[in-house]
Design a protein around this motif. Sequence first.
Motif, mmCIF file in Angstrom:
data_model
loop_
_atom_site.group_PDB
_atom_site.id
_atom_site.type_symbol
_atom_site.label_atom_id
_atom_site.label_comp_id
_atom_site.label_asym_id
_atom_site.label_seq_id
_atom_site.Cartn_x
_atom_site.Cartn_y
_atom_site.Cartn_z
ATOM 1 N N PHE A 95 31.914 9.092 -22.990
ATOM 2 C CA PHE A 95 30.762 9.047 -22.468
ATOM 3 C C PHE A 95 29.818 9.154 -23.606
ATOM 4 N N ASN A 96 28.407 8.720 -23.436
ATOM 5 C CA ASN A 96 27.272 9.079 -24.144
ATOM 6 C C ASN A 96 26.438 10.057 -23.217
ATOM 7 N N GLU A 97 26.387 11.163 -23.658
ATOM 8 C CA GLU A 97 25.479 12.295 -22.796
ATOM 9 C C GLU A 97 24.061 11.762 -22.504
ATOM 10 N N ARG A 98 23.544 11.038 -23.482
ATOM 11 C CA ARG A 98 22.174 10.496 -23.268
ATOM 12 C C ARG A 98 21.894 9.145 -22.438
ATOM 13 N N GLU A 138 20.360 9.173 -13.865
ATOM 14 C CA GLU A 138 20.084 10.596 -14.488
ATOM 15 C C GLU A 138 21.135 10.687 -15.690
ATOM 16 N N GLU A 139 20.552 11.073 -16.820
ATOM 17 C CA GLU A 139 21.298 11.160 -18.006
ATOM 18 C C GLU A 139 22.674 12.052 -17.748
ATOM 19 N N LEU A 140 23.900 11.935 -18.422
ATOM 20 C CA LEU A 140 25.259 12.555 -18.086
ATOM 21 C C LEU A 140 25.232 14.148 -18.676
ATOM 22 N N ARG A 141 24.346 14.088 -19.487
ATOM 23 C CA ARG A 141 24.193 15.600 -19.877
ATOM 24 C C ARG A 141 23.870 16.471 -18.648
ATOM 25 N N ASP A 142 23.160 16.108 -17.688
ATOM 26 C CA ASP A 142 22.968 16.723 -16.575
ATOM 27 C C ASP A 142 24.053 16.920 -15.492
ATOM 28 N N TYR A 143 25.254 15.970 -15.845
ATOM 29 C CA TYR A 143 26.195 15.693 -14.945
ATOM 30 C C TYR A 143 27.277 17.002 -15.024
ATOM 31 N N SER A 144 27.883 17.508 -13.969
ATOM 32 C CA SER A 144 28.925 18.473 -14.086
ATOM 33 C C SER A 144 30.255 17.986 -14.516
ATOM 34 N N SER A 145 31.268 18.654 -14.983
ATOM 35 C CA SER A 145 32.367 18.102 -15.451
ATOM 36 C C SER A 145 33.099 17.355 -14.363
ATOM 37 N N GLY A 146 32.959 17.622 -13.024
ATOM 38 C CA GLY A 146 33.695 16.820 -12.051
ATOM 39 C C GLY A 146 32.921 15.586 -11.739
ATOM 40 N N MET A 147 31.567 15.474 -11.852
ATOM 41 C CA MET A 147 31.083 14.270 -11.710
ATOM 42 C C MET A 147 31.407 13.226 -12.955
ATOM 43 N N LYS A 148 31.504 14.030 -14.189
ATOM 44 C CA LYS A 148 31.882 12.906 -15.279
ATOM 45 C C LYS A 148 33.441 12.536 -15.063
#
Length: 241
Positions: A95-98, A138-148
């Motif tokens: 994934f791309n965190e941004r 929302e950008e993935l950098r704001d996701y928890s590990s579980g959400m990813k």
Amino acid sequence: MNNSVISLENISLSLPIKLTKEKFPLIALFKSQERKVLDDIGFSALEGECIGLIGKSGSGKTVLLKTIAGIFYPLSGRLKVRRKVFPLFGVGGCFNERLNAYENIYFYASLLGASKKLIRGKIQDIISFSGLKDYAYEELRDYSSGMKMKLAFSTISFLNPEIFFVDESYLYCDAAFLEKTLLRIQKLLKNNSTIIITSHSKEVLKKACKRGIVLDKGTIAYDGGIDEALLYYEKNLINAN
């Protein structure tokens, strides 16, 4: 007719041992140390089969799957993979965190070779299954590990994977998502996907798999029905004196 999609014969693999100069100054400088992590592995996986890969931490489960996926190259033996492998390792490593969830689905699915037409047709199903609709922009950098993990599993499972490797960490985000993933796995099997799950959970393995392969120190200790495989694992590896 042989409908196996994965075939391994006498597969062995060694990996380098990381040595620190403080503890092994001469060896670290002048000699490359290796440890055999897979030793004479042989089995076949059929189309539409779900196999539970069982073993203690360090037994070689992930290395074996990475070898089948082409990430590691075996030292010896023969390996045939007749379908495309969709491996699910790490926490959202592709994934791309941004980027947001929608953008990452396109990004990740494209890396896996999915066409834009397929992605467009599946993207709403992926978002809905992941349970992340409220966070999709929302950008993935704001996701928890579980959400990813939810997003990664959802993405691959809706791309019609021919061979799907699932690490157990992707199944335990929460109880509700676990039930959804088990139902999704059953649907994939009906569509002739071949699935290998690494897990320590008897509940998950019994619900998802009919066959179990037990690894012990890089070798196959048992290959048979899932109930018998779990019994062998408990008796000979967990509770052995």
